[in-house]
Design a protein around this motif. Sequence first.
Motif, short mmCIF file in Angstrom:
data_model
loop_
_atom_site.label_atom_id
_atom_site.label_comp_id
_atom_site.label_asym_id
_atom_site.label_seq_id
_atom_site.Cartn_x
_atom_site.Cartn_y
_atom_site.Cartn_z
N PRO A 55 0.82 -1.22 0.00
CA PRO A 55 0.00 0.00 0.00
C PRO A 55 0.85 1.26 0.00
O PRO A 55 2.06 1.21 0.23
N ALA A 56 0.19 2.37 -0.19
CA ALA A 56 0.86 3.67 -0.16
C ALA A 56 1.61 3.83 1.15
O ALA A 56 1.15 3.36 2.20
N GLY A 57 2.76 4.45 1.08
CA GLY A 57 3.51 4.74 2.29
C GLY A 57 4.28 3.57 2.87
O GLY A 57 4.83 3.67 3.97
N SER A 58 4.38 2.47 2.17
CA SER A 58 5.11 1.31 2.70
C SER A 58 6.61 1.56 2.70
O SER A 58 7.15 2.25 1.84
N ARG A 59 7.25 0.93 3.70
CA ARG A 59 8.70 0.77 3.64
C ARG A 59 8.96 -0.72 3.57
O ARG A 59 8.69 -1.44 4.53
N VAL A 60 9.51 -1.18 2.51
CA VAL A 60 9.76 -2.61 2.35
C VAL A 60 11.25 -2.85 2.56
O VAL A 60 12.09 -2.26 1.88
N SER A 61 11.56 -3.72 3.54
CA SER A 61 12.98 -3.99 3.75
C SER A 61 13.21 -5.47 3.96
O SER A 61 12.26 -6.24 4.14
N LEU A 62 14.44 -5.86 3.98
CA LEU A 62 14.78 -7.27 4.23
C LEU A 62 14.77 -7.53 5.71
O LEU A 62 15.09 -6.65 6.52
N LYS A 63 14.50 -8.76 6.05
CA LYS A 63 14.40 -9.12 7.47
C LYS A 63 15.78 -9.23 8.09
O LYS A 63 16.70 -9.83 7.53
N ASN A 64 15.80 -8.75 9.36
CA ASN A 64 16.94 -8.98 10.27
C ASN A 64 18.18 -9.58 9.65
O ASN A 64 18.34 -10.79 9.60
N GLN A 65 19.07 -8.82 9.27
CA GLN A 65 20.31 -9.42 8.83
C GLN A 65 21.10 -9.88 10.03
O GLN A 65 21.13 -9.22 11.07
N GLU A 66 21.75 -11.01 9.92
CA GLU A 66 22.60 -11.48 11.01
C GLU A 66 23.94 -10.79 10.98
O GLU A 66 24.51 -10.59 9.93
N VAL A 67 24.43 -10.47 12.13
CA VAL A 67 25.80 -9.95 12.22
C VAL A 67 26.58 -10.81 13.21
O VAL A 67 26.27 -10.83 14.40
N ASN A 68 27.52 -11.55 12.72
CA ASN A 68 28.38 -12.34 13.60
C ASN A 68 29.77 -11.71 13.61
O ASN A 68 30.33 -11.45 12.56
#
Lengths: 304, 304, 304, 304, 304, 304
Positions: B277-290
């Motif tokens: 929908p309008a106004g969405s921010r689409v991002s990738l889920k939780n990137q792991e940082v080791n």
Amino acid sequence: MDKDQLNDIVAGIAKNYSEREEIFFTDPNKHFPNKLAIVNIVKDLRRVMFPRYFGDETPTGINPEYFIGETLIRIEDSLRRELREALLFRGGLATEELDARVDQICATFFSRLPEIQRILLTDVQAAFDGDPAAQSKEEIIFSYPGFFAIFVYRIAHELYVQDVPLIPRIMSEYAHGRTGVDINSGATIGEYFFIDHATGVVIGETTTIGNHVKVYQGVTLGALSTRAGQALSGVKRHPTIEDDVTIYSNASVLGGETVIGEGSIIAGSAFVISSVPAGSRVSLKNQEVNVRTPNKDHAKCWEI
Amino acid sequence: MDKDQLNDIVAGIAKNYSEREEIFFTDPNKHFPNKLAIVNIVKDLRRVMFPRYFGDETPTGINPEYFIGETLIRIEDSLRRELREALLFRGGLATEELDARVDQICATFFSRLPEIQRILLTDVQAAFDGDPAAQSKEEIIFSYPGFFAIFVYRIAHELYVQDVPLIPRIMSEYAHGRTGVDINSGATIGEYFFIDHATGVVIGETTTIGNHVKVYQGVTLGALSTRAGQALSGVKRHPTIEDDVTIYSNASVLGGETVIGEGSIIAGSAFVISSVPAGSRVSLKNQEVNVRTPNKDHAKCWEI
Amino acid sequence: MDKDQLNDIVAGIAKNYSEREEIFFTDPNKHFPNKLAIVNIVKDLRRVMFPRYFGDETPTGINPEYFIGETLIRIEDSLRRELREALLFRGGLATEELDARVDQICATFFSRLPEIQRILLTDVQAAFDGDPAAQSKEEIIFSYPGFFAIFVYRIAHELYVQDVPLIPRIMSEYAHGRTGVDINSGATIGEYFFIDHATGVVIGETTTIGNHVKVYQGVTLGALSTRAGQALSGVKRHPTIEDDVTIYSNASVLGGETVIGEGSIIAGSAFVISSVPAGSRVSLKNQEVNVRTPNKDHAKCWEI
Amino acid sequence: MDKDQLNDIVAGIAKNYSEREEIFFTDPNKHFPNKLAIVNIVKDLRRVMFPRYFGDETPTGINPEYFIGETLIRIEDSLRRELREALLFRGGLATEELDARVDQICATFFSRLPEIQRILLTDVQAAFDGDPAAQSKEEIIFSYPGFFAIFVYRIAHELYVQDVPLIPRIMSEYAHGRTGVDINSGATIGEYFFIDHATGVVIGETTTIGNHVKVYQGVTLGALSTRAGQALSGVKRHPTIEDDVTIYSNASVLGGETVIGEGSIIAGSAFVISSVPAGSRVSLKNQEVNVRTPNKDHAKCWEI
Amino acid sequence: MDKDQLNDIVAGIAKNYSEREEIFFTDPNKHFPNKLAIVNIVKDLRRVMFPRYFGDETPTGINPEYFIGETLIRIEDSLRRELREALLFRGGLATEELDARVDQICATFFSRLPEIQRILLTDVQAAFDGDPAAQSKEEIIFSYPGFFAIFVYRIAHELYVQDVPLIPRIMSEYAHGRTGVDINSGATIGEYFFIDHATGVVIGETTTIGNHVKVYQGVTLGALSTRAGQALSGVKRHPTIEDDVTIYSNASVLGGETVIGEGSIIAGSAFVISSVPAGSRVSLKNQEVNVRTPNKDHAKCWEI
Amino acid sequence: MDKDQLNDIVAGIAKNYSEREEIFFTDPNKHFPNKLAIVNIVKDLRRVMFPRYFGDETPTGINPEYFIGETLIRIEDSLRRELREALLFRGGLATEELDARVDQICATFFSRLPEIQRILLTDVQAAFDGDPAAQSKEEIIFSYPGFFAIFVYRIAHELYVQDVPLIPRIMSEYAHGRTGVDINSGATIGEYFFIDHATGVVIGETTTIGNHVKVYQGVTLGALSTRAGQALSGVKRHPTIEDDVTIYSNASVLGGETVIGEGSIIAGSAFVISSVPAGSRVSLKNQEVNVRTPNKDHAKCWEI
């Protein structure tokens, strides 16, 4: 077109000319630097630095000083002309200032060449160590597009730091068009830098990169989006990559405050907009794998 | 090769010729349009629209109508010849129909030029607002590959909507080859469009894009894969991007029913195959940082 | 520059020459093969394989054997010269061995041409089935950069398998520069292969690809990073892609032990470094979608 | 050459440079006008005067004013640059004078073009009347070297009469190199002038030629020899040819006081160094004809 | 042509190939020297000798030794390659002899350059003294075809005297094609030589010319005709012209025993086949002048 | 120029366009044949006839039929296009007639090639016998301008006898421009023809020349002057030269009824306008020789 229609179209375009200074700037003393001349400067510098690789007339060993000296004199002659055009295009300099600026830029620029040549050899070494497919260092110098893009960046950067307008951009876009690598000449890049496969790499104007960094195709070291335009000019908008970092294909690292700590590894397709400490491995979360019967009917529509 | 071997190879290739119409089409009246001529049409249109930017002979201010008119007459002359070849290649038109079609295409095409020129200035403005590294609007027109790709798209699109075969494709591939941006001439794109850094952008044939949209390098606005081929020809297969959307580097948005609502932001590397929908921010889920100790021994094998 | 400064710079560069063999290799018998000649070999082979598509002088149907034979003789003449330079550059062959090697390479290479031509037609078919925007098979041959990259790969591969140095690399980089597709000539690729939109695709030296595989722009089939350099030369470092796999834009599949099972589909931006079984769908995990009010004030800074 | 020998030769040539100003003039502001630019001015003027004969882009009839106007603007732009170089080369003008001179030369030169075009048509008519082998007037304009030489003369002459240095010479030598006709731009030549076959014709600086004159290949209208050099500069040294004179192949007419009266005919190979009245027929005296048996043994030496 | 006719013609031409060694010499090691390379050697030598006249990149005064040295190295590199081809074409040299010959020719040739440069300045002086139309010595160097022909002769002669095959001929014919002056490189020509207007001058292989000689266009210094062919090779067949002689346009002086004594003047169109003593004036006998009423009716046929 | 002046000049030239059909012929279906294409036909024919002399890609001995056949097909393709333009330019043919004429011209023209090739070898022999300076027959084929002019004549003549307009003229003027030899393609010339030194030779349209004729530079075989123009078209206006005649430099032989009998010798500068019997020696009368003291003061004016 008949004559009436033609005349209407001509009038429409001429009206656009007269109303928009961007289209038809009327100051007769403004000219763009000559793209072809600048491309030839880049090519001649490449021949000076790697003399038996490019161009028909390879110097023999009799007296290479003649070759170097004559080529540099010719390059300076051409560069001076383009520097003058570029500075006049931006404006704001009196004639005497113009000549003094050109003198100073050339003196500084040419004195840097032996050192740039030395640094480029560290980049060759990095590529040779990083790519088992390279059969020799000569092959890298002769044919690797990533190395070519770095070469052009290192030249253009020397003009950028002396505040030369337009010419560094023309050089960068020349390399960009040939290799798909867009390194803004303002970036600061250390030694032993290797871009593998090259296409799609973007490195922004205020990026800082340490030594022994390796990036793959499609990597972006960029800024967060803005529509504020020129208000951010000069602000650090691109990330800092410390020594010994590896960034895999198509990853994006964005933002002026983002620091990738020493020795980190960024996985392909990662989208990193905040800092990570030294030694990080950044990867994407758990990819799903669903198995189903392979569809071998090529005539059907395949969907994901 | 000795003579026998040569003759065998020649026979093998000649056999392929005779069996496969794709290789050696025998209709003597079919010729491809001339790529170089079409590239020159693109270049001449660019000189008409931005007259002091490209080419040696920059018009003075004495009487720019002469320059515009003469260049348009020359372009029309060349375009007519190529249109004729392209329509003959597809076939199915009687000679009189052919001439009438060419007349009509030209009349419509040329009458659109002043308006295209106006829209291109909105694209320049969008680039200027969106890129703090741009020192002037002139620099954008003169050297930004994203702007060049949009320019070629806007020209080619006018021929696409008149159902001209082959020529829009040749124009698109010319821009694609030079900039790494592949915009199908069938796409519908609004005003104030900005492609930053350019390389790797793909915009499919049935894509619809609103106003004030900004996309970064490596962005795909594409279709879901099919092997059904021509059965889907003409069906909307590519997404709709509403106004004020920003899409970061290397994101993919696929599918004819996918709509990215107004003002949304799509993160880099996102893979979007359904509407948001309008106004969405689409991002990738939780990137792991080791985090682990950085390995500074460059001679060892680095793994992720 | 004044005379003293010039002489200093010349001396600095000349010192680099004398110290670093990579810059100025002194063996007078080493020359690189001629890039332009090799590009012309590629172009002439294209004209033999698709005779009415490229070049002004299209053969008529009178006696195509003359055309094929004469062009092959000319190509062989040129190829022999470049093979000799390339083999001399690597060194280690006595003069008689050199001639015998050149004879053998040519005999094998040319005898493969009819078969390569046949396989290329399967690639055309795959593109036609896979892209609803293609109006004809002719359009694919004439203008698709992905098809051009595959064509060059299939030529270069025949030289790679005969252990020809440098020339396959020059061919690959020529295609890379024009299309943004970097296929190492060592890769093994089956029939009906389609690269859509092309830009940014990378396929590494030890990759194996089955039949009916389709990859999109920005896809990497690569190796895990190494800085061990030449120690890994010859080891399988790149993945195996089985039949009927589709890989979406900007996905990366890395590693010599990674196998993508038959019929799998890899989503865009996926980063795959271990094997998946036949029929897998690999996608990114749960993308977040946050909705907020669209910001229509273009003058403000937009952040993700 | 070894290094010592090379250095000796370089020193020898450098010494010549430093001793002889003709070889290496040191004034950095002196440059020759650009020959290629001047040749292009000649070609563009030819396209304006005979618009459907030369060059690919032939104007249609829609609006020829656009073609003429745009081409003239471009020619003027180029001519101004070369005029400036030529005047600077001779020296002696202050900057403001230079600009005023260039303005005035251009204004006068361009205003003469319609009249020159008219006179050239009389030359075409003379060739058509004088050469039964001409199939049409178009063939003369399109392919007769004598007509081309006259065309260049008539252009160059307009610059000569305005005391322009170097450029008229460059134009004349361009025509000379292409046709073997050397007409000094200072000569004064009437209407309906025809040079048949062209090669070897020489017409000196102070020659005066009336209307309806016809000369054949190899004809010289020259000066008596001098070694007094520049002392004779400006003096009338070449002959006067009145109306309706015909001069056959390889005849020479020399001397500033020599007048060939109206309607005279000069035989081939004649050598005329004094005046002849109107209606003269000048021929060589009694040629001897000795008959002997023809020698058919081609292996023997033939003597006269 | 239909297929049968084509095949007949092909067979006819192939038969001529197989029967006549002149058409299709089968020795694979015979190649002609490269004309373009030789023309470039001539042009580069001209740039070394007259450094600010030809070519874009004029050396500045900083360090002309670099320019001279680098250009000579490049010329030698190219000349060596062509010398080798030319000597191989004639045949009869073992490989080691070949290298030694090339070394020796180059060493002698290049050591002559400073002296040739000095002599050419005497030719410039002769032209300046002899032509009141010359505005400066620079104009002569820059644009006089006669001077260009002498320049090429003086270069080619140095190779002729070292018995180099083919290359002197290629140089002479290059000058001949551009200027219409055919000076055989075997001729011996003194200082202060001036050829005015140039076109049509022929100077044969065994001609000897003293100092301060001036010849006009169309002058032949030739041989009596022979059909004995190669039997006369090496015999003196062309005349001797002593110091201070002037020969007017289109005169012919023929024969190996013909000597034109010091200070003589030969009139235009004279045909001289025996010697004349010093101080002679040779002219044609009594030309007849018949006067009649000039015919002004241009439509009538004019006869002599 | 200011705007008003420019507009006046444009109007003046446009007025000339509209009034004079020669300047601006308005028939849109008339185009000149393409000069460059015709030059390339000449060059390709030369490569077929003398295959290892010109062009980089020299055929090997493997299968020369491929080379001949392919080159002829390409030549025919190009020649057909130019024939069509030339015939359309003259007009008066219906479309079907046009195609039939082109077919017939090509069939006849190409069938003549083996015979032309044979005759050219007699011309080579004549040059070899006639010029002691020729070191080999190959040198003549490779570099003699007289032989080149004869080659072009023999090609162009085959088109002339089939009444092809314009193209023979373009061929002749191409040779004329390069060699200074103007042989009208209508002339009839026997075998073993030799033109020595070449520059300035003119041979008119209705000339007839026997076997074993030798002419020197500057020789004219021409017509008496006429201003009756086209009335004489087709009439024999040029001389007949019988077998075994030698004509020395700069001689002129004029008139359609003039016959030079077998085995005659014409001295240099002779002007012959009536017939001479077999075995004649034609020379100029008694040249005067006056001796005086040679003038060694080069600063003085020299007169004859």
